[in-house]
Motif scaffolding. Structure first.
Motif, PDB file in Angstrom:
ATOM      1  N   TYR A 276     -67.478 -65.118 -18.600  1.00  0.00           N
ATOM      2  CA  TYR A 276     -68.568 -64.003 -19.055  1.00  0.00           C
ATOM      3  C   TYR A 276     -68.449 -62.757 -18.164  1.00  0.00           C
ATOM      4  O   TYR A 276     -68.113 -61.700 -18.167  1.00  0.00           O
ATOM      5  N   ILE A 277     -68.500 -63.174 -16.754  1.00  0.00           N
ATOM      6  CA  ILE A 277     -68.655 -62.219 -15.656  1.00  0.00           C
ATOM      7  C   ILE A 277     -67.102 -61.404 -15.678  1.00  0.00           C
ATOM      8  O   ILE A 277     -66.939 -60.477 -15.379  1.00  0.00           O
ATOM      9  N   PHE A 278     -66.020 -62.362 -15.820  1.00  0.00           N
ATOM     10  CA  PHE A 278     -64.620 -61.799 -15.866  1.00  0.00           C
ATOM     11  C   PHE A 278     -64.554 -60.743 -16.984  1.00  0.00           C
ATOM     12  O   PHE A 278     -63.923 -59.797 -16.537  1.00  0.00           O
ATOM     13  N   ASN A 279     -65.241 -61.070 -18.032  1.00  0.00           N
ATOM     14  CA  ASN A 279     -64.981 -60.106 -19.150  1.00  0.00           C
ATOM     15  C   ASN A 279     -65.841 -59.023 -19.193  1.00  0.00           C
ATOM     16  O   ASN A 279     -65.128 -57.761 -19.541  1.00  0.00           O
ATOM     17  N   GLU A 280     -66.900 -59.025 -18.409  1.00  0.00           N
ATOM     18  CA  GLU A 280     -67.843 -57.858 -18.198  1.00  0.00           C
ATOM     19  C   GLU A 280     -67.310 -57.140 -17.196  1.00  0.00           C
ATOM     20  O   GLU A 280     -67.544 -55.754 -17.144  1.00  0.00           O
ATOM     21  N   LYS A 281     -66.669 -57.741 -16.148  1.00  0.00           N
ATOM     22  CA  LYS A 281     -66.333 -56.783 -15.069  1.00  0.00           C
ATOM     23  C   LYS A 281     -67.361 -56.680 -13.949  1.00  0.00           C
ATOM     24  O   LYS A 281     -67.296 -56.259 -13.038  1.00  0.00           O
ATOM     25  N   SER A 282     -68.462 -56.313 -14.627  1.00  0.00           N
ATOM     26  CA  SER A 282     -69.569 -56.174 -13.767  1.00  0.00           C
ATOM     27  C   SER A 282     -70.906 -56.359 -14.842  1.00  0.00           C
ATOM     28  O   SER A 282     -70.753 -56.565 -16.020  1.00  0.00           O
ATOM     29  N   GLY A 283     -72.126 -56.409 -14.175  1.00  0.00           N
ATOM     30  CA  GLY A 283     -73.256 -56.552 -14.758  1.00  0.00           C
ATOM     31  C   GLY A 283     -74.506 -56.798 -13.918  1.00  0.00           C
ATOM     32  O   GLY A 283     -74.578 -56.500 -12.952  1.00  0.00           O
ATOM     33  N   LEU A 284     -75.470 -57.379 -14.914  1.00  0.00           N
ATOM     34  CA  LEU A 284     -76.864 -57.432 -14.178  1.00  0.00           C
ATOM     35  C   LEU A 284     -77.097 -58.705 -14.312  1.00  0.00           C
ATOM     36  O   LEU A 284     -76.749 -59.733 -15.223  1.00  0.00           O
ATOM     37  N   THR A 285     -77.995 -59.369 -13.353  1.00  0.00           N
ATOM     38  CA  THR A 285     -78.341 -60.886 -13.376  1.00  0.00           C
ATOM     39  C   THR A 285     -79.198 -61.115 -14.604  1.00  0.00           C
ATOM     40  O   THR A 285     -79.205 -62.058 -15.039  1.00  0.00           O
ATOM     41  N   LYS A 286     -79.722 -60.059 -15.046  1.00  0.00           N
ATOM     42  CA  LYS A 286     -80.787 -60.409 -16.245  1.00  0.00           C
ATOM     43  C   LYS A 286     -79.864 -60.587 -17.545  1.00  0.00           C
ATOM     44  O   LYS A 286     -80.387 -61.332 -18.325  1.00  0.00           O
TER      45      LYS A 286
ATOM     46  N   MET B 217     -71.590 -57.091  -9.490  1.00  0.00           N
ATOM     47  CA  MET B 217     -71.054 -58.383  -9.525  1.00  0.00           C
ATOM     48  C   MET B 217     -69.616 -58.159 -10.092  1.00  0.00           C
ATOM     49  O   MET B 217     -69.460 -57.404 -11.040  1.00  0.00           O
ATOM     50  N   LYS B 218     -68.496 -58.819  -9.453  1.00  0.00           N
ATOM     51  CA  LYS B 218     -67.250 -58.805  -9.987  1.00  0.00           C
ATOM     52  C   LYS B 218     -66.385 -59.906  -9.577  1.00  0.00           C
ATOM     53  O   LYS B 218     -66.453 -60.648  -8.691  1.00  0.00           O
ATOM     54  N   ILE B 219     -65.862 -60.520 -10.741  1.00  0.00           N
ATOM     55  CA  ILE B 219     -64.797 -61.732 -10.517  1.00  0.00           C
ATOM     56  C   ILE B 219     -63.426 -61.103 -10.913  1.00  0.00           C
ATOM     57  O   ILE B 219     -63.402 -60.396 -11.975  1.00  0.00           O
ATOM     58  N   VAL B 220     -62.637 -61.674 -10.213  1.00  0.00           N
ATOM     59  CA  VAL B 220     -61.195 -60.973  -9.923  1.00  0.00           C
ATOM     60  C   VAL B 220     -60.543 -61.747 -11.032  1.00  0.00           C
ATOM     61  O   VAL B 220     -59.717 -61.076 -12.009  1.00  0.00           O
ATOM     62  N   ASN B 221     -60.458 -62.694 -11.263  1.00  0.00           N
ATOM     63  CA  ASN B 221     -59.929 -63.729 -12.590  1.00  0.00           C
ATOM     64  C   ASN B 221     -60.415 -64.891 -12.697  1.00  0.00           C
ATOM     65  O   ASN B 221     -61.686 -65.022 -12.112  1.00  0.00           O
ATOM     66  N   VAL B 222     -60.194 -65.705 -13.871  1.00  0.00           N
ATOM     67  CA  VAL B 222     -60.518 -66.812 -14.301  1.00  0.00           C
ATOM     68  C   VAL B 222     -59.851 -67.945 -13.726  1.00  0.00           C
ATOM     69  O   VAL B 222     -58.906 -68.025 -13.990  1.00  0.00           O
TER      70      VAL B 222
ATOM     71  N   ASP C  54     -65.063 -76.197 -21.927  1.00  0.00           N
ATOM     72  CA  ASP C  54     -65.757 -75.585 -20.789  1.00  0.00           C
ATOM     73  C   ASP C  54     -67.049 -76.050 -20.401  1.00  0.00           C
ATOM     74  O   ASP C  54     -68.147 -76.345 -21.065  1.00  0.00           O
ATOM     75  N   THR C  55     -66.993 -76.124 -19.026  1.00  0.00           N
ATOM     76  CA  THR C  55     -68.355 -76.222 -18.435  1.00  0.00           C
ATOM     77  C   THR C  55     -69.321 -74.976 -18.300  1.00  0.00           C
ATOM     78  O   THR C  55     -68.763 -73.929 -18.546  1.00  0.00           O
ATOM     79  N   MET C  56     -70.488 -75.104 -17.834  1.00  0.00           N
ATOM     80  CA  MET C  56     -71.364 -74.052 -17.685  1.00  0.00           C
ATOM     81  C   MET C  56     -70.692 -73.152 -16.510  1.00  0.00           C
ATOM     82  O   MET C  56     -70.766 -71.840 -16.634  1.00  0.00           O
ATOM     83  N   PHE C  57     -70.331 -73.579 -15.334  1.00  0.00           N
ATOM     84  CA  PHE C  57     -69.654 -72.710 -14.682  1.00  0.00           C
ATOM     85  C   PHE C  57     -68.628 -71.961 -14.915  1.00  0.00           C
ATOM     86  O   PHE C  57     -68.404 -70.795 -14.678  1.00  0.00           O
ATOM     87  N   ARG C  58     -67.637 -72.638 -15.698  1.00  0.00           N
ATOM     88  CA  ARG C  58     -66.481 -72.007 -16.318  1.00  0.00           C
ATOM     89  C   ARG C  58     -66.956 -70.818 -17.179  1.00  0.00           C
ATOM     90  O   ARG C  58     -66.359 -69.776 -17.521  1.00  0.00           O
ATOM     91  N   VAL C  59     -68.126 -71.123 -18.147  1.00  0.00           N
ATOM     92  CA  VAL C  59     -68.349 -70.225 -19.284  1.00  0.00           C
ATOM     93  C   VAL C  59     -68.902 -69.093 -18.558  1.00  0.00           C
ATOM     94  O   VAL C  59     -68.842 -67.937 -18.970  1.00  0.00           O
ATOM     95  N   VAL C  60     -69.811 -69.291 -17.364  1.00  0.00           N
ATOM     96  CA  VAL C  60     -70.258 -67.909 -16.700  1.00  0.00           C
ATOM     97  C   VAL C  60     -69.235 -67.343 -15.950  1.00  0.00           C
ATOM     98  O   VAL C  60     -69.208 -66.126 -16.119  1.00  0.00           O
ATOM     99  N   ASN C  61     -68.236 -68.023 -15.553  1.00  0.00           N
ATOM    100  CA  ASN C  61     -67.177 -67.302 -14.683  1.00  0.00           C
ATOM    101  C   ASN C  61     -66.384 -66.381 -15.392  1.00  0.00           C
ATOM    102  O   ASN C  61     -66.164 -65.319 -15.472  1.00  0.00           O
TER     103      ASN C  61
ATOM    104  N   LEU D 282     -68.038 -64.804 -25.758  1.00  0.00           N
ATOM    105  CA  LEU D 282     -68.360 -64.386 -24.456  1.00  0.00           C
ATOM    106  C   LEU D 282     -68.368 -62.913 -24.170  1.00  0.00           C
ATOM    107  O   LEU D 282     -68.452 -62.429 -22.988  1.00  0.00           O
ATOM    108  N   ILE D 283     -67.748 -61.901 -25.039  1.00  0.00           N
ATOM    109  CA  ILE D 283     -67.746 -60.780 -24.958  1.00  0.00           C
ATOM    110  C   ILE D 283     -68.664 -60.022 -25.674  1.00  0.00           C
ATOM    111  O   ILE D 283     -69.263 -60.121 -26.815  1.00  0.00           O
ATOM    112  N   LYS D 284     -69.450 -58.903 -25.068  1.00  0.00           N
ATOM    113  CA  LYS D 284     -70.598 -58.266 -25.753  1.00  0.00           C
ATOM    114  C   LYS D 284     -69.869 -57.290 -26.834  1.00  0.00           C
ATOM    115  O   LYS D 284     -68.854 -56.775 -26.775  1.00  0.00           O
TER     116      LYS D 284
END
Length: 126
Positions: free
Chosen positions: A92-102, A1-6, A83-90, A51-53
């Motif tokens: 997190y994924i942006f920071n990680e650049k990739s990851g797993l659903t778990k 998974m990847k998100i380009v920007n926040v 921040d809403t949950m949608f924004r927080v997850v957005n 939000l950063i590992k």
């Protein structure tokens, strides 16, 4: 998974802190199930949950220095109180650049997974 920007447009709705406070008869276990480890941090009053590992420390000081410099100059999104949950997850994924659903499930619980699946359907995640 990847998100380009926040996107700032993703922050409509109730802030996550307020959402957690509205849980009926809240306990740490109930909050962890609904909002994951991140929600528990907010529930117990941690001011700025990250939000950063955390990267494991290396025995080599040069590698540690390189990682700190790289983190300093890389663009990272952090939690803001409204921040809403949608924004927080957005973020997190942006920071990680990739990851797993778990990872999403552990960090954000059932609510985070619902948001994650909505993001997939909306095309925010590739």
């Amino acid at each position: 998974m990847k998100i380009v920007n926040v996107s700032p447009l993703l922050n409509r709705g109730l802030p996550l802190i307020s959402e957690i406070r509205q849980v009926k008869e809240p306990t740490v276990e109930k909050v962890r199930e609904l909002y994951g480890d991140f929600g528990v941090d907010l529930f117990v009053g941690k001011e700025k949950p990250s939000l950063i590992k955390e990267k494991p420390k290396s025995k080599n000081p040069i590698v540690n220095l390189f990682n700190r410099v790289k983190d300093y100059f890389s663009q990272k999104a952090e939690f803001e109180p409204d921040d809403t949950m949608f924004r927080v997850v957005n973020k997190y994924i942006f920071n990680e650049k990739s990851g797993l659903t778990k990872d999403i499930e552990q960090k954000f619980g059932k609510s985070g997974m619902d948001v994650f699946h909505r993001m997939e359907r909306m095309g925010y995640i590739t």
